[in-house]
Motif scaffolding. Structure first.
Motif, short mmCIF file in Angstrom:
data_model
loop_
_atom_site.label_atom_id
_atom_site.label_comp_id
_atom_site.label_asym_id
_atom_site.label_seq_id
_atom_site.Cartn_x
_atom_site.Cartn_y
_atom_site.Cartn_z
N UNK A 364 0.82 -1.22 0.00
CA UNK A 364 0.00 0.00 0.00
C UNK A 364 0.86 1.27 0.00
N UNK A 365 2.18 1.09 0.04
CA UNK A 365 3.07 2.25 0.02
C UNK A 365 3.20 2.93 1.35
N UNK A 366 2.88 2.23 2.43
CA UNK A 366 2.87 2.84 3.76
C UNK A 366 4.10 2.49 4.59
N UNK A 367 5.00 1.70 4.04
CA UNK A 367 6.16 1.28 4.82
C UNK A 367 7.37 2.15 4.56
N UNK A 368 8.51 1.63 4.92
CA UNK A 368 9.77 2.33 4.70
C UNK A 368 10.83 1.30 4.36
N UNK A 369 12.01 1.79 4.00
CA UNK A 369 13.09 0.87 3.63
C UNK A 369 13.51 0.01 4.82
N UNK A 370 13.27 0.48 6.01
CA UNK A 370 13.60 -0.30 7.20
C UNK A 370 12.78 -1.59 7.26
N UNK A 371 11.57 -1.54 6.69
CA UNK A 371 10.73 -2.73 6.68
C UNK A 371 11.36 -3.85 5.85
N UNK A 372 12.12 -3.49 4.82
CA UNK A 372 12.79 -4.51 4.02
C UNK A 372 13.82 -5.25 4.87
#
Length: 432
Positions: A364-372
């Motif tokens: 949904x485009x709500x995360x960040x690169x940290x989520x990867x």
């Protein structure tokens, strides 16, 4: 150019291919007559010499697996056929049982005779009721014709074969969970050792093989181990069914020697759908690391696919073109694994749940690169720490997609949503 080898699929174009009459018309049960005149150990040796490896995903040598049975036991020996095919993309055993069930029945009788078993079971996924009915019909025909039951073909050999309907749990594709389900318990993996060869079904020595593995046995008996070993590659011998699905012009089952490439299979299947290009694909179903167009010429055998960073698995070649969002695809697979986790072990139960939540947020485009990095950390805590291979398989598309398509994940954050139109990847997109 590798050519197709229609063996298991050779009579699929006949309207009555599933009947006993059609199977006998093609020489069916001739291999059984030959086998009953052989010593059981000779058949086991032939299967070993042929190089047949398990067609259910792991690729373990079939004859060697049979040889693990203890020479003596005070309990009966059992043969169990794993027909619980249910992984996304995997679709070879169901059509095989639907179009040619008697080749499986003949394979069961020969294999059970070879391992000196008088009781065999075919464990079928419960949702495929049409396949269950067809198998039951084939088994009834075989009993009536004297290919099953007491004193088969006057040989003195007895075999009882049961078609068992499962309850629709993906975990029961794991062999020990299948055994628990077959015994009437909740399907969950068992602690090993003891291994099924020593203490399997009802505590007796048990051989568990995939549908295609057992269905391949009659052709080995009929044509010889050398004939089978002459196909394929040095360590991945014989033929197999390759299932092409997705964005391909002519999806379907393509039976060919192991070692054929996706490029060759796509040529046979008419290529990627018109006006599009290959983006990514799975060599062995959703539980294997994904490949891209850079892997078109990787020989589809166990060793070559492994060396390239994935697994041959069940040869379920899911083809995706450039209209497909890789994040959405991985999310859908992860939702499946979270739903199908039996919950017995913490890494898989909790890990697949957090996969689902995290990927949904990223899509949904709500995360960040940290989520990867969180996803990769999750994967490290699942891989090799789960009770069975379900957890390991769930990590494959997640880790490989981040490695190959990290930029696409980042696009979701940068744009605040998925940059792909979901309708563009559908079959009817652009249809006139």
């Amino acid at each position: 150019m590798t050519t197709l080898t229609p063996i298991l699929t050779r009579n699929w174009d006949q309207a009555d291919s599933f009947t006993l009459a059609a199977y006998e018309r093609e020489g069916g049960y001739g291999a059984l007559r030959t086998a009953l005149g052989m010593e059981p150990d000779t058949i086991v040796s032939a299967v070993k010499d042929s190089g047949l490896r398990g067609r259910g995903g792991a690729g373990f040598p079939t004859g060697m697996k049979w040889g693990f049975l203890p020479p003596s036991s005070d309990k009966p020996r059992y043969l169990v056929v794993n027909a619980d095919e249910s992984e996304p993309g995997t679709c070879k055993d169901i059509p095989l049982m639907m179009a040619n069930p008697h080749v499986l029945v003949e394979g069961v009788v020969i294999s059970a005779y070879a391992i000196r078993s008088n009781h065999a079971f075919i464990y079928v996924r419960g949702e495929v009721l049409h396949v269950i009915r067809r198998l039951q019909q084939a088994v009834a025909e075989a009993y009536e014709a004297g290919y099953l039951g007491k004193n088969i073909l006057g040989s003195g050999y007895d075999l009882e074969l049961v078609v068992h309907s499962g309850a629709g749990a993906y975990i029961c594709g794991e062999e020990t969970a299948l055994l628990d389900s077959l015994e009437g318990f909740r399907g969950q993996p068992r602690l090993k050792p003891p291994f099924p060869a020593v203490a399997g079904l009802y505590g007796g020595p048990t051989v568990i093989n995939n549908v295609e593995s057992i269905a391949s046995v009659p052709s080995i008996v009929e044509n010889g181990a050398d004939w089978f070993a002459a196909m394929g590659t040095e360590k991945s011998k014989g033929y197999g069914i390759f299932s092409l699905s997705g964005h391909v012009t002519r999806p379907g089952q393509y039976e060919a020697p192991l070692g054929i490439t996706l490029r060759e299979l796509l040529d046979m299947a008419g290529g990627i759908r018109e006006g599009h290009r290959l983006k990514f694909w799975t060599p062995g179903g959703s539980s294997t690391p994904i490949f891209t167009d850079e892997h078109l010429d990787v020989p589809l055998d166990f060793e070559s696919v492994g060396a390239a960073g994935s697994m041959l698995g069940t040869r379920a070649l899911q083809i995706f073109d450039e209209t497909t969002c890789v994040v959405r695809a991985v999310l859908r697979w992860s939702e499946f694994y979270a739903h199908e986790s039996c919950g017995k072990c913490t890494p898989c139960r909790e890990g697949t749940y957090w996969y689902k939540l995290t990927l949904a947020r990223l899509e949904r485009g709500q995360g960040s690169e940290e989520d990867l990095e969180t996803l990769l950390d999750l994967s490290e805590n699942i891989l090799g720490r789960s009770f069975c291979a379900l957890g390991d398989g769930a990590t494959s598309p997640v880790v490989s997609s981040i490695q190959l398509f990290r930029d696409e994940y980042l696009q979701h954050f940068e744009q605040g949503g998925c940059p792909f139109d979901p309708a563009a990847s559908t079959l009817w997109a652009g249809a006139k």
